[in-house]
Design a protein around this motif. Sequence first.
Motif, mmCIF file in Angstrom:
data_model
loop_
_atom_site.group_PDB
_atom_site.id
_atom_site.type_symbol
_atom_site.label_atom_id
_atom_site.label_comp_id
_atom_site.label_asym_id
_atom_site.label_seq_id
_atom_site.Cartn_x
_atom_site.Cartn_y
_atom_site.Cartn_z
ATOM 1 N N GLY A 197 18.208 -21.453 20.675
ATOM 2 C CA GLY A 197 16.931 -21.167 20.006
ATOM 3 C C GLY A 197 16.923 -21.552 18.544
ATOM 4 N N ARG A 198 18.020 -22.144 18.065
ATOM 5 C CA ARG A 198 18.123 -22.472 16.640
ATOM 6 C C ARG A 198 18.415 -23.953 16.384
ATOM 7 N NH1 ARG A 198 18.462 -17.606 17.708
ATOM 8 N NH2 ARG A 198 17.702 -16.029 16.271
ATOM 9 N N GLY A 199 17.907 -24.798 17.245
ATOM 10 C CA GLY A 199 17.995 -26.241 16.993
ATOM 11 C C GLY A 199 19.390 -26.818 17.137
ATOM 12 N N VAL A 200 20.223 -26.194 17.969
ATOM 13 C CA VAL A 200 21.560 -26.742 18.221
ATOM 14 C C VAL A 200 21.473 -27.735 19.383
ATOM 15 C CG1 VAL A 200 23.890 -26.163 19.033
ATOM 16 C CG2 VAL A 200 22.806 -24.791 17.236
ATOM 17 N N VAL A 201 22.182 -28.864 19.236
ATOM 18 C CA VAL A 201 22.067 -29.978 20.186
ATOM 19 C C VAL A 201 23.077 -29.885 21.320
ATOM 20 C CG1 VAL A 201 22.103 -32.502 20.388
ATOM 21 C CG2 VAL A 201 21.318 -31.436 18.278
ATOM 22 N N PHE A 202 24.321 -29.551 20.989
ATOM 23 C CA PHE A 202 25.348 -29.374 22.025
ATOM 24 C C PHE A 202 26.474 -28.511 21.489
ATOM 25 C CE2 PHE A 202 26.687 -33.523 20.100
ATOM 26 C CZ PHE A 202 27.956 -33.164 19.663
ATOM 27 N N ILE A 203 27.357 -28.097 22.402
ATOM 28 C CA ILE A 203 28.523 -27.275 22.042
ATOM 29 C C ILE A 203 29.779 -28.038 22.429
ATOM 30 C CG2 ILE A 203 29.681 -25.036 22.289
ATOM 31 C CD1 ILE A 203 26.818 -24.652 21.407
ATOM 32 N N LEU A 212 22.612 -25.510 26.843
ATOM 33 C CA LEU A 212 22.970 -26.662 26.009
ATOM 34 C C LEU A 212 24.113 -27.441 26.654
ATOM 35 C CD1 LEU A 212 23.034 -24.991 22.448
ATOM 36 C CD2 LEU A 212 21.243 -26.471 23.403
ATOM 37 N N PRO A 213 24.171 -28.768 26.422
ATOM 38 C CA PRO A 213 25.292 -29.556 26.956
ATOM 39 C C PRO A 213 26.628 -29.092 26.367
ATOM 40 C CG PRO A 213 23.549 -30.994 26.103
ATOM 41 C CD PRO A 213 23.202 -29.597 25.686
ATOM 42 N N LEU A 214 27.664 -29.103 27.198
ATOM 43 C CA LEU A 214 29.025 -28.778 26.765
ATOM 44 C C LEU A 214 29.836 -30.072 26.724
ATOM 45 C CD1 LEU A 214 29.741 -25.619 28.993
ATOM 46 C CD2 LEU A 214 28.529 -25.751 26.785
ATOM 47 N N ILE A 215 30.526 -30.306 25.610
ATOM 48 C CA ILE A 215 31.271 -31.551 25.414
ATOM 49 C C ILE A 215 32.771 -31.241 25.287
ATOM 50 C CG2 ILE A 215 31.495 -33.616 23.957
ATOM 51 C CD1 ILE A 215 28.690 -33.277 25.207
ATOM 52 N N ALA A 216 33.586 -31.933 26.082
ATOM 53 C CA ALA A 216 35.040 -31.693 26.078
ATOM 54 C C ALA A 216 35.706 -32.416 24.907
ATOM 55 C CB ALA A 216 35.649 -32.193 27.387
ATOM 56 N N ASP A 217 36.515 -31.673 24.137
ATOM 57 C CA ASP A 217 37.349 -32.324 23.116
ATOM 58 C C ASP A 217 38.825 -32.105 23.462
ATOM 59 O OD1 ASP A 217 38.476 -33.506 20.934
ATOM 60 O OD2 ASP A 217 37.689 -32.136 19.447
ATOM 61 N N GLU A 218 39.330 -30.888 23.258
ATOM 62 C CA GLU A 218 40.740 -30.623 23.574
ATOM 63 C C GLU A 218 41.042 -30.878 25.059
ATOM 64 O OE1 GLU A 218 38.935 -28.968 21.475
ATOM 65 O OE2 GLU A 218 40.111 -28.602 19.658
ATOM 66 N N ASN A 219 40.060 -30.710 25.934
ATOM 67 C CA ASN A 219 40.273 -30.980 27.360
ATOM 68 C C ASN A 219 40.283 -32.468 27.699
ATOM 69 O OD1 ASN A 219 38.920 -27.946 28.293
ATOM 70 N ND2 ASN A 219 40.643 -28.789 29.429
ATOM 71 N N ALA A 240 42.669 -40.751 32.135
ATOM 72 C CA ALA A 240 42.923 -40.003 33.367
ATOM 73 C C ALA A 240 42.332 -38.597 33.327
ATOM 74 C CB ALA A 240 44.433 -39.923 33.624
ATOM 75 N N ASP A 241 42.013 -38.088 32.134
ATOM 76 C CA ASP A 241 41.412 -36.750 32.036
ATOM 77 C C ASP A 241 39.944 -36.746 32.455
ATOM 78 O OD1 ASP A 241 43.754 -35.640 30.929
ATOM 79 O OD2 ASP A 241 43.171 -36.294 28.918
ATOM 80 N N VAL A 242 39.283 -37.896 32.327
ATOM 81 C CA VAL A 242 37.816 -37.925 32.435
ATOM 82 C C VAL A 242 37.299 -37.446 33.797
ATOM 83 C CG1 VAL A 242 35.746 -39.368 32.212
ATOM 84 C CG2 VAL A 242 37.690 -39.722 30.664
ATOM 85 N N PRO A 243 37.822 -37.935 34.935
ATOM 86 C CA PRO A 243 37.227 -37.522 36.220
ATOM 87 C C PRO A 243 37.305 -36.023 36.468
ATOM 88 C CG PRO A 243 38.666 -39.424 36.526
ATOM 89 C CD PRO A 243 38.879 -38.942 35.127
ATOM 90 N N ARG A 244 38.391 -35.365 36.015
ATOM 91 C CA ARG A 244 38.543 -33.934 36.313
ATOM 92 C C ARG A 244 37.620 -33.052 35.466
ATOM 93 N NH1 ARG A 244 43.925 -34.389 33.252
ATOM 94 N NH2 ARG A 244 44.626 -35.571 35.054
ATOM 95 N N LEU A 245 36.916 -33.647 34.525
ATOM 96 C CA LEU A 245 36.020 -32.855 33.676
ATOM 97 C C LEU A 245 34.605 -32.763 34.236
ATOM 98 C CD1 LEU A 245 37.314 -34.129 30.236
ATOM 99 C CD2 LEU A 245 37.915 -32.024 31.440
ATOM 100 N N VAL A 246 34.315 -33.596 35.238
ATOM 101 C CA VAL A 246 32.997 -33.535 35.874
ATOM 102 C C VAL A 246 32.840 -32.140 36.496
ATOM 103 C CG1 VAL A 246 31.551 -34.484 37.721
ATOM 104 C CG2 VAL A 246 33.003 -36.013 36.355
ATOM 105 N N PHE A 263 32.081 -29.931 32.231
ATOM 106 C CA PHE A 263 31.436 -30.340 30.980
ATOM 107 C C PHE A 263 30.291 -31.299 31.294
ATOM 108 C CE2 PHE A 263 35.682 -29.114 29.559
ATOM 109 C CZ PHE A 263 35.435 -28.458 28.362
ATOM 110 N N HIS A 264 29.378 -31.446 30.331
ATOM 111 C CA HIS A 264 28.316 -32.449 30.456
ATOM 112 C C HIS A 264 28.721 -33.776 29.827
ATOM 113 C CE1 HIS A 264 26.276 -28.515 30.525
ATOM 114 N NE2 HIS A 264 25.414 -29.089 31.340
ATOM 115 N N GLY A 265 29.764 -33.749 29.002
ATOM 116 C CA GLY A 265 30.147 -34.975 28.310
ATOM 117 C C GLY A 265 31.526 -34.850 27.689
#
Length: 299
Positions: free
Chosen positions: A160-166, A187-194, A199-205, A208-210
Amino acid sequence: EAAMPPYLGESQTTAAAFCERARPLLTAVRDPFQLEEILPALDALAPGNTAAKAALDIALHDWVGKKLGAPWFRLWGLDPAKAPVTSFTIGIDTPDVVRAKTREAAIYKIIKVKLGRSPAGDREMIEAIRSVTAAPITVDANQGWKDRDAALRMIEWLAGRGVVFIEQPMPKEQLDDTAWLRARSPLPLIADENCQRLADVPRLVGAFHGINIKLMKCTGLREAHKMILLARGLGLKVMLGCMTETSCAISAAAQLSPLVDWADLDGAVLIKNDCFDGVTIVEGRLTLPDRPGLGVVKK
Ligand code: MG
């Protein structure tokens, strides 16, 4: 350039040792254009060492681009006009300092905030920024929210405060909780530490959203490019991030930026000893120089 935040375990000593270990392989290379041969061989020399590997990847890409007389965005077929705006990080501080720093950052079209301390502290930080700007805010929780119900309540408040993603709301070990959160988050969730490498990318589907791609985590441009294409194929959003870096590594990452949804490439504007000229930030937007390779020159 190898940028080595201490928590990732690399240092000048380990990076120099890795480059020394790579020397015989590099001196034996007959065709330095064959990056698909050279870079996997470098990667196989030792586990980890991702920043040292990125340094060699960045240098080789610069060399190839200069020999071909073209910037990498052109070799990849990208439109530099599609380079995104970059976010600018406002550090955790007292409300007065946060308001002052936010005013100074007026040229940036997106503000990035690091949260994850306490719910009260997190809300105070957002309220302080919102009291001086209506610019979109991206939030990096840095794994700080351990309880999924509390995390959901915080995300609903932020929505509710104009945040784009977490970015990385929960600890990387809590992937199941993150998947629970993803199913409910407004809100979309974006993986950083994960998300470190390809090889990490497929297991995040599903969790996370991105993903947030950083050259220093993923060994450089070649793997970063593959991660973007894989993420797209899996329906994931893509963000490009950085460590504390000079315009050398930032300009390397920026070559890929027309491919991504969001960029967080403010590393070089947060330091005082940048020894390169490269990508610039004009009205908040990444602006790629029309120079060959990475477009970087020594100051
Ligand atoms: Mg992060």
